[in-house]
Design a protein around this motif. Structure first.
Motif, PDB file in Angstrom:
ATOM      1  N   ARG A  72       0.799  -1.269   0.101  1.00  0.00           N
ATOM      2  CA  ARG A  72      -0.088   0.016  -0.129  1.00  0.00           C
ATOM      3  C   ARG A  72       0.930   1.182   0.082  1.00  0.00           C
ATOM      4  O   ARG A  72       1.753   1.156   0.784  1.00  0.00           O
ATOM      5  CB  ARG A  72      -0.696  -0.017   1.286  1.00  0.00           C
ATOM      6  N   THR A  73       0.651   2.391  -0.817  1.00  0.00           N
ATOM      7  CA  THR A  73       1.423   3.433  -0.951  1.00  0.00           C
ATOM      8  C   THR A  73       0.458   4.562  -0.931  1.00  0.00           C
ATOM      9  O   THR A  73      -0.902   4.266  -1.558  1.00  0.00           O
ATOM     10  CB  THR A  73       2.075   3.576  -2.146  1.00  0.00           C
ATOM     11  N   SER A  74       0.755   5.681  -0.287  1.00  0.00           N
ATOM     12  CA  SER A  74      -0.138   6.622  -0.396  1.00  0.00           C
ATOM     13  C   SER A  74       0.668   8.159  -0.470  1.00  0.00           C
ATOM     14  O   SER A  74       1.691   8.156   0.057  1.00  0.00           O
ATOM     15  CB  SER A  74      -0.924   6.722   0.847  1.00  0.00           C
ATOM     16  N   PHE A  75       0.177   9.164  -0.897  1.00  0.00           N
ATOM     17  CA  PHE A  75       0.681  10.301  -0.884  1.00  0.00           C
ATOM     18  C   PHE A  75      -0.066  11.333  -0.127  1.00  0.00           C
ATOM     19  O   PHE A  75      -1.419  11.639  -0.604  1.00  0.00           O
ATOM     20  CB  PHE A  75       1.094  10.970  -2.250  1.00  0.00           C
ATOM     21  N   LEU A  76       0.326  12.427   0.598  1.00  0.00           N
ATOM     22  CA  LEU A  76      -0.307  13.250   1.094  1.00  0.00           C
ATOM     23  C   LEU A  76      -1.531  13.261   1.207  1.00  0.00           C
ATOM     24  O   LEU A  76      -2.511  12.379   1.808  1.00  0.00           O
ATOM     25  CB  LEU A  76      -0.075  14.727   0.237  1.00  0.00           C
ATOM     26  N   SER A  80      -5.006   5.952  -1.093  1.00  0.00           N
ATOM     27  CA  SER A  80      -3.955   4.908  -1.071  1.00  0.00           C
ATOM     28  C   SER A  80      -4.086   4.213  -2.106  1.00  0.00           C
ATOM     29  O   SER A  80      -5.187   4.138  -2.580  1.00  0.00           O
ATOM     30  CB  SER A  80      -3.886   4.203   0.234  1.00  0.00           C
ATOM     31  N   ARG A 128      13.193   3.529   0.837  1.00  0.00           N
ATOM     32  CA  ARG A 128      12.107   3.751   0.071  1.00  0.00           C
ATOM     33  C   ARG A 128      12.727   4.864  -0.984  1.00  0.00           C
ATOM     34  O   ARG A 128      13.309   5.986  -0.459  1.00  0.00           O
ATOM     35  CB  ARG A 128      10.955   4.431   1.281  1.00  0.00           C
ATOM     36  N   GLU A 130      11.024   7.320  -3.985  1.00  0.00           N
ATOM     37  CA  GLU A 130      10.168   7.665  -5.130  1.00  0.00           C
ATOM     38  C   GLU A 130      10.578   8.813  -5.802  1.00  0.00           C
ATOM     39  O   GLU A 130      11.217   9.949  -5.061  1.00  0.00           O
ATOM     40  CB  GLU A 130       8.793   7.831  -4.403  1.00  0.00           C
TER      41      GLU A 130
END
Ligand SMILES: [Mn+2]
Ligand SMILES: [Mn+2]
Ligand SMILES: [Zn+2]
Ligand SMILES: [Zn+2]
Lengths: 145, 145
Positions: A72-76, A80, A128, A130
């Motif tokens: 699972r990834t999420s930005f601000l 997600s 990590r 990105e």
DNA sequence: GTCTTAAATGCAAATAGTTTGCATTTGCAT
DNA sequence: ATGCAAATGCAAACTATTTGCATTTAAGAC
């Protein structure tokens, strides 16, 4: 159930019951190239199983992520996104406008990790990375104003 | 106002009005070592200005972040945290046991970014790199069981 | 100083992604 | 088949963050 899906053994080996919702989501995740939001996966799933519930999708993805089956990834502020846990170590390049994600196979950090270990006396076990930017289409759109 | 705070010129130069709320938040951010949530900053601020509102804190931090005065980071479910934008480009090495953070000044990604731009036609404008591991003390503690 | 105006604020309400409580169903071991 | 823990559907809750609106305030012109 008539057909528990193709992933019964796989699920049982990971200590999970084989349910039609989990099988369905695994098959969707396996087909899909880029990470997707829970809602997108839900909308895809509902085509095959009209009774599946969004909460179930969230719960399944949570369980999968706990088992390292998905990541699972999420930005601000954004939702997600979930994808199958990559078989090979890789990183992401993310378009900040359209949220498109390109996977990067090459990792440039091996030597860096070693030098950091030497200079800090940490043992480095993970990282990590990105990259953020704009894809070609979004560059054009932004240039046009 | 009697005393607009120490940051009037700084704020005006960045195209922002000097308000007591903004001055206060800048002074809090300048003192603080680690990134903080909006609510923590609000709780700190309310000690000096009991009428400041949490919405204002959010709005100020949003504006600061838009002006690159602060940086906002977030992980998965957690609340976003804010800190003054670092003067030099840097990365973090985080101990997974004691949460100690070591700042890394050297960035190994310049060439990598260029090669990614060439191969993907993205324009890369930013990246996020964190290393995870165990500090020397925690390695010992873990080795002892 | 006063005047003017757009920007900033306080307050309350809305938003939205995600989680949770609970009754019901389901998978799996025996 | 039976029993039971785990999984699901549904609706409601949660919570970090945003927003609408009336009011205040800062900056600049006079
Ligand atoms: Mn890597
Ligand atoms: Mn860097
Ligand atoms: Zn794009
Ligand atoms: Zn440590």
């Amino acid at each position: 159930m008539d057909d528990c899906g193709n992933y019964k053994n796989y699920l049982n080996e990971h200590g999970m019951k084989s349910t039609k919702q989990r099988n369905l989501l695994l098959s969707i995740l396996a087909k899909i190239q880029t990470p997707q939001t829970a809602e997108k996966l839900y909308l895809q799933a509902i085509k095959s199983d009209s009774s599946i519930n969004l909460s179930t999708v969230y719960r399944v993805l949570e369980k999968f992520t706990e088992k390292n089956i998905t990541i699972r990834t999420s930005f601000l502020d954004d939702k997600s996104v979930y994808s199958l846990y990559p078989k090979t170590h890789q990183h992401q390049l993310i378009c900040m406008r359209c949220k498109k994600i390109v996977l990067l196979e090459h990792c440039p950090l091996e030597d860096f990790e070693k030098s950091v270990e030497e200079s800090t006396h940490f043992s480095v076990v993970n990282h990590r990375l990105e990259l953020y930017g704009y894809c070609r289409q979004c560059q054009k759109i932004i240039a046009m104003g």
